[in-house]
Design a protein around this motif. Structure first.
Motif, PDB file in Angstrom:
ATOM      1  N   LYS A   1      47.522  39.666  42.404  1.00 27.76           N
ATOM      2  CA  LYS A   1      45.929  40.496  42.629  1.00 27.76           C
ATOM      3  C   LYS A   1      45.679  40.908  43.906  1.00 27.76           C
ATOM      4  CE  LYS A   1      41.156  40.033  41.235  1.00 27.76           C
ATOM      5  NZ  LYS A   1      40.585  39.766  42.461  1.00 27.76           N
TER       6      LYS A   1
ATOM      7  N   GLU B   1      43.530  41.712  46.406  1.00 28.09           N
ATOM      8  CA  GLU B   1      42.161  41.417  47.113  1.00 28.09           C
ATOM      9  C   GLU B   1      42.188  42.191  47.528  1.00 28.09           C
ATOM     10  OE1 GLU B   1      43.201  37.367  48.074  1.00 28.09           O
ATOM     11  OE2 GLU B   1      43.267  36.811  45.771  1.00 28.09           O
ATOM     12  N   ARG B   2      40.943  42.266  48.515  1.00 29.61           N
ATOM     13  CA  ARG B   2      39.764  43.135  49.298  1.00 29.61           C
ATOM     14  C   ARG B   2      40.776  42.824  51.040  1.00 29.61           C
ATOM     15  NH1 ARG B   2      35.666  44.497  47.911  1.00 29.61           N
ATOM     16  NH2 ARG B   2      34.059  45.331  49.987  1.00 29.61           N
ATOM     17  N   LYS B   3      41.372  41.720  51.188  1.00 27.75           N
ATOM     18  CA  LYS B   3      42.359  41.305  52.372  1.00 27.75           C
ATOM     19  C   LYS B   3      43.558  42.276  52.220  1.00 27.75           C
ATOM     20  CE  LYS B   3      44.936  37.363  50.800  1.00 27.75           C
ATOM     21  NZ  LYS B   3      44.442  35.736  51.127  1.00 27.75           N
ATOM     22  N   HIS B   4      44.388  42.376  50.801  1.00 31.31           N
ATOM     23  CA  HIS B   4      45.621  43.263  50.633  1.00 31.31           C
ATOM     24  C   HIS B   4      44.907  44.982  50.754  1.00 31.31           C
ATOM     25  CE1 HIS B   4      46.108  39.638  47.914  1.00 31.31           C
ATOM     26  NE2 HIS B   4      47.694  39.846  48.908  1.00 31.31           N
TER      27      HIS B   4
ATOM     28  N   ASP C   1      38.052  44.988  43.906  1.00 27.89           N
ATOM     29  CA  ASP C   1      37.140  44.432  43.830  1.00 27.89           C
ATOM     30  C   ASP C   1      35.421  43.878  43.826  1.00 27.89           C
ATOM     31  OD1 ASP C   1      37.824  41.168  44.884  1.00 27.89           O
ATOM     32  OD2 ASP C   1      37.321  42.275  46.972  1.00 27.89           O
TER      33      ASP C   1
ATOM     34  N   ASP D   1      32.645  41.621  42.377  1.00 30.09           N
ATOM     35  CA  ASP D   1      32.013  40.900  42.945  1.00 30.09           C
ATOM     36  C   ASP D   1      30.475  41.198  42.613  1.00 30.09           C
ATOM     37  OD1 ASP D   1      33.524  39.896  44.528  1.00 30.09           O
ATOM     38  OD2 ASP D   1      33.478  40.938  46.190  1.00 30.09           O
TER      39      ASP D   1
END
Length: 85
Positions: A2, A4-7, A68, A72
């Motif tokens: 999945k 995520e924000r970091k990706h 994301d 959230d």
């Protein structure tokens, strides 16, 4: 896997890096003394391809950030689902 924000931020950072580097290369290419037309053709194809890749990465990154954020908004600070009615 999945996103995520970091990706998402990595994809966007790589896209920005591509645009900055290849834009600088365009300036060097324009002022080059090279007379071979194939040199310009080959590098123009590389530039267009890398700008297309950068656009794709920004799109994927933006979609991952939006997805994301939507996730959230459906969980509380403890990670528990929030009922929405």
């Amino acid at each position: 896997m999945k996103f995520e924000r970091k990706h998402a931020w990595v994809l966007i950072a790589v896209a920005v890096w591509n645009v900055v580097i290849w834009t600088r290369f365009i300036k060097v290419l324009v002022t080059s003394d090279e007379t071979d037309k194939w040199f310009y053709i080959a590098h123009s194809v590389l530039i267009v391809g890398n700008f297309a890749i950068a656009a794709l990465f920004v799109r994927w990154g933006w979609q991952a950030l939006k997805a994301d954020k939507a996730v959230d908004s459906t969980v509380d600070s403890a990670g528990e689902p929030v009922e929405t009615r």
